[in-house]
Design a protein around this motif. Structure first.
Motif, PDB file in Angstrom:
ATOM      1  N   LEU A 184       0.986  -1.649   0.516  1.00  0.00           N
ATOM      2  CA  LEU A 184      -0.269   0.081  -0.234  1.00  0.00           C
ATOM      3  C   LEU A 184       0.782   0.752  -0.291  1.00  0.00           C
ATOM      4  O   LEU A 184       1.853   1.293   0.230  1.00  0.00           O
ATOM      5  N   GLN A 185       0.114   2.000  -0.370  1.00  0.00           N
ATOM      6  CA  GLN A 185       0.996   3.894  -0.508  1.00  0.00           C
ATOM      7  C   GLN A 185       2.337   3.231  -0.955  1.00  0.00           C
ATOM      8  O   GLN A 185       3.063   4.351  -1.143  1.00  0.00           O
ATOM      9  N   SER A 191      -4.186   9.987   1.326  1.00  0.00           N
ATOM     10  CA  SER A 191      -5.213   9.563   1.176  1.00  0.00           C
ATOM     11  C   SER A 191      -6.140   9.386   0.010  1.00  0.00           C
ATOM     12  O   SER A 191      -6.955   7.933   0.016  1.00  0.00           O
ATOM     13  N   ALA A 192      -5.751   9.520  -0.705  1.00  0.00           N
ATOM     14  CA  ALA A 192      -5.785   9.171  -2.146  1.00  0.00           C
ATOM     15  C   ALA A 192      -4.747   8.876  -3.145  1.00  0.00           C
ATOM     16  O   ALA A 192      -3.793  10.120  -3.272  1.00  0.00           O
ATOM     17  N   PRO A 217      -1.151  11.777 -10.570  1.00  0.00           N
ATOM     18  CA  PRO A 217      -0.789  11.321  -8.664  1.00  0.00           C
ATOM     19  C   PRO A 217      -0.348  12.527  -7.760  1.00  0.00           C
ATOM     20  O   PRO A 217      -0.409  13.506  -8.101  1.00  0.00           O
ATOM     21  N   SER A 218      -0.724  11.847  -6.753  1.00  0.00           N
ATOM     22  CA  SER A 218      -1.356  12.898  -6.163  1.00  0.00           C
ATOM     23  C   SER A 218       0.987  12.751  -5.330  1.00  0.00           C
ATOM     24  O   SER A 218       1.855  11.982  -5.671  1.00  0.00           O
ATOM     25  N   TYR A 219       1.381  14.062  -5.120  1.00  0.00           N
ATOM     26  CA  TYR A 219       2.460  13.973  -3.836  1.00  0.00           C
ATOM     27  C   TYR A 219       2.472  13.265  -3.417  1.00  0.00           C
ATOM     28  O   TYR A 219       1.985  13.184  -2.301  1.00  0.00           O
ATOM     29  N   ARG A 220       3.428  12.612  -3.199  1.00  0.00           N
ATOM     30  CA  ARG A 220       3.752  11.479  -2.087  1.00  0.00           C
ATOM     31  C   ARG A 220       5.349  12.103  -1.428  1.00  0.00           C
ATOM     32  O   ARG A 220       6.118  11.325  -0.540  1.00  0.00           O
ATOM     33  N   MET A 247       0.493   3.925   9.926  1.00  0.00           N
ATOM     34  CA  MET A 247      -1.137   3.883   9.852  1.00  0.00           C
ATOM     35  C   MET A 247      -1.461   3.087   9.273  1.00  0.00           C
ATOM     36  O   MET A 247      -2.009   1.933   9.766  1.00  0.00           O
ATOM     37  N   ARG A 248      -1.201   4.020   8.186  1.00  0.00           N
ATOM     38  CA  ARG A 248      -2.058   2.754   6.753  1.00  0.00           C
ATOM     39  C   ARG A 248      -1.228   2.291   5.995  1.00  0.00           C
ATOM     40  O   ARG A 248      -1.769   1.155   5.451  1.00  0.00           O
ATOM     41  N   THR A 249       0.154   1.549   6.614  1.00  0.00           N
ATOM     42  CA  THR A 249       0.385   1.197   6.040  1.00  0.00           C
ATOM     43  C   THR A 249       1.422  -1.064   6.703  1.00  0.00           C
ATOM     44  O   THR A 249       2.227  -1.598   6.559  1.00  0.00           O
ATOM     45  N   ALA A 250       0.440  -0.842   8.085  1.00  0.00           N
ATOM     46  CA  ALA A 250       0.307  -1.937   9.488  1.00  0.00           C
ATOM     47  C   ALA A 250      -0.403  -3.002   8.899  1.00  0.00           C
ATOM     48  O   ALA A 250      -0.333  -4.161   9.943  1.00  0.00           O
TER      49      ALA A 250
END
Length: 459
Positions: free
Chosen positions: A28-29, A130-131, A142-145, A278-281
C-alpha cells in the motif's frame, strides 16, 4: 534471554526472509513507476552507494531504547513532517538541531534521566496520501507523495513518479547527516555552552526567561562538578543523535538493506530507527513483511481503529522473541479518543507480558481544517493528548517512554494556540509546510516544559 540465544531464535524466525520478500505481499501507499527498467537501474545504483548509518550506531540506539522501556531514559523523537530537497541547507538543519537540543535539555533537567534524541530527518522524504490521485479543475494527476517520489507542482511532468529522485534523497540525507555529525563533533551540543543553542527570533518568547534560568543552573552545575573533579568533563562536549523516518518507499529501503561484517542478520542502513505508518501496518502487507527481517529497532504507529488482538499479532510478527529495545508502539489517538481507545491496548500488552516502548504521537490524531482552508492542529489538543497519555499509562501500570512530534526550528505559524495564542489569521503569516502542520520553536519548547511538569505531578 542471552544475546546469542535471541540471535539464534531471530535467525530462525527470518530464515524465509530476504530484503525483497515484501514484493510477494500487497504493498500500500507505493507509487507506480512508469518505467520498470529505470527503477531497477536506480535500485542497482543505490545498492552500490555508501550507507548512511552504521550497524554499530543502530545497536547502540537499540540498547538505549531498551533502557527507555525500563524508565531509565526518555525518547524525544521529532522533526519535519516531510523533508524537502530545497530545505537541505545549513540554517534549516542547524535550527532543527537546536530545537531538539533545547527540548532535550529541558527534559534532562526536569526528568533527571538521559534523553534519547532521534530526529525525523535525513530520510523523511516520503509521505502517505489519502488518495492515489488528485483532481483540480477537471484534471487528474498522481498525488504528491514526497520529494523522494515526485514534485508538489500540479503538472503532469512534476507529478510523474521518478525513481531517480531516490538518488537525490540519498545524497541529501548524506549531506544532512554529515552536517549534523560535524556540528556535534565540533562542540555544537557542548553542555558547557548551552546558551549557544538559542534561536534569535524567540528572544522575546514568554518562556525565554524560564529557559535562560535553566541554562544558567545547568552551567553552574557543570562548573561545580568540574571543580570537584579537578578537570574538564569532556563527555559533556557532545551528545548522541540518531535518525528516523517512515520507511514507506520499500524500493528505497530494500536497496539500503545490507549484511555487515561481524554481525548477524540484515540492517537497514538508511536510518537508525525506521517506523511503519498506520496506513501500511496490515498484517499481511508488504511493510510488515519487510520490517520483520531487519535488525534495526523499529516502531509502528497505532491509531484508534486498532484492536487489542490486531496489536498483539503485530507484536508477534515484529518482535516474536521479546527482544529489549526492538519495538516501539507510537500511539496517535487524538485528544477526543485516547481515553476510550488506549486503555484496552495497554491492558492487552501488559497482560501478555510483552516488552515494548510506548510513545505518544500527539500530532497526527489532532489534525483539522480551519474556516479559511488551512490544515492545522490546535496546541490545546496536542497538550491534552500528552497529558492524558501520562495519566492513562499511570492508571494501567505501564510506562510512557517517549514522545513523537512534528516540529521545526523555523518561525512558522502552522499550529493554533501555544504561548502566543496563534489564531487562524496568524496562519496566513508564515504557513510553509507542504504536508502537515508543525510546532514552531516556542510551541515545541512549551511541550517539553509541560512534559516535565506532568511527570513531576505523577512522580
Amino acid at each position: 534471554m542471552s544475546t546469542a540465544h535471541a540471535t539464534a531464535i531471530s535467525a530462525s524466525h527470518t530464515s524465509d526472509w530476504t530484503p525483497s520478500s515484501w514484493r510477494d505481499k500487497p504493498a500500500l501507499q507505493m507509487p507506480t513507476y512508469p518505467d520498470a527498467d529505470e527503477l531497477a537501474a536506480t535500485q542497482a545504483e543505490l545498492r552500490a552507494l555508501p550507507p548512511l548509518v552504521t550497524s554499530r550506531e543502530i545497536l547502540s540506539l537499540k540498547q538505549q531504547l531498551a533502557e527507555a522501556q525500563e524508565g531509565e531514559r526518555f525518547l524525544l523523537q521529532g522533526g519535519d513532517c516531510a523533508e524537502t530537497f530545497a530545505e537541505c541547507n545549513s540554517d534549516v538543519i542547524s535550527n532543527r538541531l537546536k530545537v531538539l537540543l533545547q527540548m532535550s535539555l529541558v527534559l534532562v533537567h526536569g526528568l533527571k534521566v538521559p534523553v534519547v534524541r532521534v530526529g525525523r530527518f535525513a530520510g523523511q522524504y516520503a509521505k502517505p496520501r489519502s488518495a492515489d490521485t488528485e483532481t483540480r479543475d477537471g484534471v487528474t494527476l498522481p498525488s504528491y507523495r514526497g520529494d523522494i517520489v515526485n514534485s508538489p507542482e500540479f503538472t503532469e511532468q512534476a507529478r510523474r513518479p521518478d525513481p531517480r529522485r531516490m538518488i537525490k534523497a540519498h545524497a541529501r540525507s548524506a549531506m544532512t547527516m554529515n552536517f549534523v555529525r560535524s556540528l556535534i563533533d565540533g562542540g555544537f551540543a557542548d553542555l558547557h555552552h548551552p546558551e549557544y543553542w538559542g534561536l534569535g527570533w524567540v528572544s522575546q518568547s514568554p518562556h525565554a526567561a524560564d529557559y535562560q534560568k535553566m541554562v544558567a543552573g545547568i552551567g553552574d552545575a557543570v562548573r561545580f562538578m568540574e571543580t570537584l573533579a579537578g578537570r574538564r568533563m569532556q563527555s559533556l562536549n557532545r551528545v548522541d543523535f540518531y535518525t528516523s523516518h517512515e520507511a514507506l518507499l520499500l524500493h528505497y529501503e530494500e536497496a539500503q538493506t545490507r549484511q555487515v561484517p561481524r554481525a548477524d542478520g540484515w540492517f537497514n542502513l538508511s536510518t537508525h530507527f525506521p517506523w511503519i505508518g498506520m496506513r501500511t501496518a496490515a498484517l499481511d502487507g508488504a511493510h510488515l513483511e519487510y520490517f520483520r527481517g531487519i535488525r534495526n529497532p523499529v516502531a509502528v504507529k497505532v491509531g484508534p481503529s486498532v484492536t487489542p488482538d490486531q496489536l498483539l499479532r503485530v507484536i508477534d510478527a515484529l518482535n516474536p522473541d521479546d527482544e529489549p529495545g526492538r519495538l516501539g508502539l507510537i500511539h496517535r489517538m487524538g485528544a477526543e479518543h485516547i481515553a476510550d481507545k488506549l486503555p484496552s491496548l495497554l491492558d492487552a500488552v501488559k497482560r501478555e507480558g510483552r516488552r515494548v516502548l510506548w510513545v505518544c504521537d500527539a500530532m497526527h490524531g489532532n489534525t483539522e481544517s480551519t474556516s479559511n482552508g488551512y490544515k492545522t492542529r490546535q496546541f490545546k489538543n496536542i497538550r491534552s493528548e500528552i497529558e492524558q497519555a501520562f495519566d492513562l499509562h499511570e492508571a494501567a501500570g505501564t510506562r510512557l517512554g517517549g514522545v513523537h512530534l512534528e516540529l521545526t526550528g523555523e518561525n512558522v505559524t502552522e499550529c493554533l494556540g501555544g504561548a502566543r495564542q496563534l489564531t487562524e489569521v496568524d496562519l496566513q503569516r508564515d504557513y510553509r509546510t507542504t504536508v502537515d502542520p508543525r510546532l514552531n520553536y516556542e510551541q515545541a519548547l512549551e511541550i517539553a516544559m509541560l512534559i516535565v511538569r506532568k511527570r513531576g505531578q505523577l512522580a
